[in-house]
Every structure is written in structure tokens, then in C-alpha cells.
Motif scaffolding. Structure first.
Motif, PDB file in Angstrom:
ATOM      1  N   GLU A 144       0.854  -1.195   0.000  1.00 51.81           N
ATOM      2  CA  GLU A 144       0.000   0.000   0.000  1.00 51.81           C
ATOM      3  C   GLU A 144       0.886   1.240   0.000  1.00 51.81           C
ATOM      4  N   PHE A 145       0.533   2.210  -0.799  1.00 50.35           N
ATOM      5  CA  PHE A 145       1.156   3.536  -0.724  1.00 50.35           C
ATOM      6  C   PHE A 145       0.224   4.458   0.049  1.00 50.35           C
ATOM      7  N   ARG A 146       0.750   5.058   1.097  1.00 49.12           N
ATOM      8  CA  ARG A 146      -0.058   6.029   1.853  1.00 49.12           C
ATOM      9  C   ARG A 146       0.817   7.252   2.119  1.00 49.12           C
ATOM     10  N   ASP A 147       0.538   8.340   1.429  1.00 50.36           N
ATOM     11  CA  ASP A 147       1.361   9.548   1.521  1.00 50.36           C
ATOM     12  C   ASP A 147       2.838   9.191   1.313  1.00 50.36           C
ATOM     13  N   HIS A 148       3.675   9.476   2.314  1.00 49.96           N
ATOM     14  CA  HIS A 148       5.102   9.193   2.165  1.00 49.96           C
ATOM     15  C   HIS A 148       5.460   7.782   2.627  1.00 49.96           C
ATOM     16  N   LEU A 149       4.462   6.987   2.994  1.00 51.38           N
ATOM     17  CA  LEU A 149       4.728   5.625   3.466  1.00 51.38           C
ATOM     18  C   LEU A 149       4.498   4.611   2.348  1.00 51.38           C
ATOM     19  N   TYR A 150       5.366   3.616   2.303  1.00 48.60           N
ATOM     20  CA  TYR A 150       5.209   2.487   1.389  1.00 48.60           C
ATOM     21  C   TYR A 150       5.173   1.244   2.278  1.00 48.60           C
ATOM     22  N   ILE A 151       4.027   0.577   2.311  1.00 47.17           N
ATOM     23  CA  ILE A 151       3.755  -0.439   3.333  1.00 47.17           C
ATOM     24  C   ILE A 151       3.613  -1.814   2.674  1.00 47.17           C
ATOM     25  N   GLN A 152       4.149  -2.821   3.356  1.00 48.90           N
ATOM     26  CA  GLN A 152       3.969  -4.211   2.914  1.00 48.90           C
ATOM     27  C   GLN A 152       3.497  -5.042   4.110  1.00 48.90           C
ATOM     28  N   ARG A 153       2.483  -5.878   3.880  1.00 50.38           N
ATOM     29  CA  ARG A 153       2.032  -6.811   4.920  1.00 50.38           C
ATOM     30  C   ARG A 153       2.035  -8.203   4.315  1.00 50.38           C
ATOM     31  N   GLN A 154       2.608  -9.140   5.051  1.00 47.36           N
ATOM     32  CA  GLN A 154       2.651 -10.506   4.507  1.00 47.36           C
ATOM     33  C   GLN A 154       2.850 -11.491   5.652  1.00 47.36           C
ATOM     34  N   GLY A 155       2.610 -12.761   5.354  1.00 54.37           N
ATOM     35  CA  GLY A 155       2.846 -13.797   6.355  1.00 54.37           C
ATOM     36  C   GLY A 155       2.886 -15.178   5.731  1.00 54.37           C
ATOM     37  N   GLY A 156       3.590 -16.082   6.396  1.00 55.76           N
ATOM     38  CA  GLY A 156       3.679 -17.467   5.942  1.00 55.76           C
ATOM     39  C   GLY A 156       4.438 -18.282   6.974  1.00 55.76           C
ATOM     40  N   VAL A 157       4.414 -19.591   6.797  1.00 51.57           N
ATOM     41  CA  VAL A 157       5.103 -20.462   7.750  1.00 51.57           C
ATOM     42  C   VAL A 157       6.600 -20.426   7.468  1.00 51.57           C
ATOM     43  N   HIS A 158       7.361 -20.181   8.521  1.00 48.50           N
ATOM     44  CA  HIS A 158       8.814 -20.109   8.386  1.00 48.50           C
ATOM     45  C   HIS A 158       9.397 -21.519   8.484  1.00 48.50           C
ATOM     46  N   ALA A 159      10.129 -21.928   7.454  1.00 50.06           N
ATOM     47  CA  ALA A 159      10.634 -23.304   7.385  1.00 50.06           C
ATOM     48  C   ALA A 159      11.578 -23.608   8.549  1.00 50.06           C
ATOM     49  N   GLY A 160      12.437 -22.678   8.889  1.00 50.43           N
ATOM     50  CA  GLY A 160      13.431 -22.915   9.934  1.00 50.43           C
ATOM     51  C   GLY A 160      12.823 -23.006  11.324  1.00 50.43           C
ATOM     52  N   TYR A 161      11.860 -22.149  11.626  1.00 52.46           N
ATOM     53  CA  TYR A 161      11.265 -22.110  12.967  1.00 52.46           C
ATOM     54  C   TYR A 161      10.007 -22.953  13.070  1.00 52.46           C
ATOM     55  N   GLY A 162       9.453 -23.384  11.935  1.00 55.09           N
ATOM     56  CA  GLY A 162       8.250 -24.212  11.940  1.00 55.09           C
ATOM     57  C   GLY A 162       7.052 -23.514  12.548  1.00 55.09           C
ATOM     58  N   CYS A 163       6.971 -22.223  12.390  1.00 58.71           N
ATOM     59  CA  CYS A 163       5.832 -21.479  12.924  1.00 58.71           C
ATOM     60  C   CYS A 163       5.517 -20.333  11.970  1.00 58.71           C
ATOM     61  N   MET A 164       4.380 -19.709  12.226  1.00 57.03           N
ATOM     62  CA  MET A 164       3.952 -18.602  11.377  1.00 57.03           C
ATOM     63  C   MET A 164       4.854 -17.377  11.608  1.00 57.03           C
ATOM     64  N   LEU A 165       5.212 -16.732  10.519  1.00 60.99           N
ATOM     65  CA  LEU A 165       5.930 -15.448  10.591  1.00 60.99           C
ATOM     66  C   LEU A 165       5.054 -14.406   9.905  1.00 60.99           C
TER      67      LEU A 165
END
Ligand code: FES
Ligand SMILES: [Fe+2]
Length: 249
Positions: free
Chosen positions: A196-217
Motif C-alpha cells: 500500500e502507498f499512503r502519503d510518504h509511506l510504502y507499506i507491505q504486509r505478509q505472512g507465511g510459515v517459516h521453514a526454519g522455525y516451523g511457525c507462522m511469521l
């Protein structure tokens, strides 16, 4: 290496924004020489504690204010008086606004040309940030600040200096939209992803299971202007730990 004009980014080589130029811990009353945006600067901490950033060269005879160690004034550590700085060559003194406020051997009006460019600087989260604007405007938005910096349960960061990359900064910003490197590079292929672009901010939101830690990141990452990335990252669903990443370009 690509130039700003290759990306149709306007006439200026370097963009406007807040940029981290030093760490709080390295800033003392001993001026330091910096080079950013194709220009030389002198950065120091005034006696009040405030950081001051001036163009490096004295308007009298172009001496670098922070470039040498041989002058007696420098050896004796007497360059800073209040929040002003004396040039090591003939001792002209300049205030934090860049105006000459004393010439040791002269009484009267100081030449109007005896002024150095002074730049907006803020000390935030252990960083010295400068507002860089090729058109010399005042800051268009505040420097980023996270309240976690002042909360005792958080460990404060120290910066690693990762060096220089021979690429255009735009290529680093482009990475924000790159969903498909998250698996191979970071070990956590995303299950959801948005930007998302909001004024001077450029934002990213994401998530998935981390292979190394075996949990959601899950991560929420944002640029404040082109120079400063912050990323809040949470590992786990029930038992969680959180960290915050700062990347300064
Ligand atoms: S060159 Fe700076 S005071 Fe003369
Ligand atoms: Fe990445």
C-alpha cells in the motif's frame, strides 16, 4: 549503474526524505566528516546535546570544518562553543543555523556571505537522521519514531554498517513488491501479501510459515520516504516473540 533519470524519477540524482547519516553513539563534540548525496558535511554535537549538520566547507577560504587533525584548535578539542563550531583555520565561528557569529580578530558586521548551509537533523531511536531535499524545502513529514524505543521490555538496537552497494536505491525499494523471494531467500513463502502507498509511506504486509522455525511469521514493513525501512515481525501463533528491523539506505 542506473541513474535516477533511467527510472524517470525526475531531475535530481538523490531523492528527498529522511536518511540516517550516523549513530547517536558516535556523535560527540568532535566534529565528524561525512559524505552523502555527492556532498561533504560536518556533523557535531553541540554543548546543549543537539546534533548539528553543516556543509563541510568554511565560506571564508573553503577549509573543511571536520577534515583535519593538525590545527591547534582541533588538537585542543576547542572547536565547539555552545552549539557553534569554529573553523580550524582562522577561527571564524558559525552557529547551528550556519550563520557566522564570531570572527576572533574583527568587530563589526560579519560579511553576509559568511554563512554555511545548515540541514534539519533529528536524533531518533539511536540514529542521527537528516532531511535531504535537493530543493532545500523544510521537512514534508516527520522522521519515523517507534514508542518501543522507550519501552524497557525492548532491547535497543546497534547499527551494523553493511557497506555500499553499486545499485540505484530504487532497486532496493522495488524489493517491497517482490512476493516470490520470501520463500527462497527468507525461508517463509507468503500465504498472504499486500502493499500500500499512503502519503510518504510504502507499506507491505505478509505472512507465511517459516521453514526454519516451523511457525507462522507475520510481518508489517514500511518505508518512511525512500531511506528508512522499519519492519515489525512476529514469530508464532500462541507463544510469540516479536522483533523490529531497521534498514537505512
Ligand atoms: S578558512 Fe575558515 S576561518 Fe578562514
Ligand atoms: Fe527480502
Amino acid at each position: 549503474m542506473a541513474k535516477a533519470s533511467d527510472y524517470s524519477l525526475g531531475p535530481h540524482t538523490f531523492p528527498r526524505g529522511w536518511f540516517v547519516i550516523a549513530e547517536s553513539s558516535e556523535l560527540t563534540n568532535k566534529p565528524i566528516a561525512l559524505r552523502f548525496f555527492g556532498k561533504d558535511f560536518a556533523l557535531y554535537r553541540g554543548e546543549s546535546g543537539r546534533p548539528v549538520l553543516l556543509d563541510a566547507y568554511c565560506p571564508h577560504m573553503q577549509t573543511h570544518l571536520a577534515g583535519g587533525t593538525s590545527a591547534e584548535l582541533v588538537k585542543q578539542g576547542k572547536q565547539i562553543e555552545g552549539d557553534s563550531i569554529r573553523c580550524p583555520y582562522h577561527g571564524w565561528r558559525f552557529g547551528p543555523d550556519g550563520n557566522c557569529d564570531n570572527i576572533p580578530y574583527f568587530e563589526g558586521n560579519y560579511p553576509r556571505s559568511a554563512v554555511i548551509n545548515s540541514y534539519p537533523v533529528k536524533e531518533v531511536m539511536g540514529c542521527i537522521m537528516m532531511w535531504h531535499d535537493p530543493e532545500s524545502s523544510e521537512p514534508a513529514y516527520p522522521a519515523p519514531y517507534l514508542k518501543e524505543w522507550d519501552e524497557p521490555q525492548w532491547v535497543r538496537w546497534e547499527l551494523d554498517h553493511l557497506g555500499e552497494l553499486a545499485i540505484h536505491p530504487q532497486e532496493i525499494l522495488d524489493n517491497m513488491a517482490d512476493a516470490r523471494h520470501l520463500g527462497p531467500t527468507h525461508g517463509a513463502p507468503c500465504e498472504y501479501f499486500e502493499t500500500e502507498f499512503r502519503d510518504h509511506l510504502y507499506i507491505q504486509r505478509q505472512g507465511g510459515v517459516h521453514a526454519g522455525y516451523g511457525c507462522m511469521l507475520t510481518t508489517a514493513t514500511w518505508y518512511t520516504g525512500p531511506g528508512i525501512l522499519l519492519s515489525k515481525q512476529r514469530f508464532g501463533d500462541i507463544l510469540t516473540f516479536e522483533l523490529i528491523v531497521l534498514i537505512c539506505i
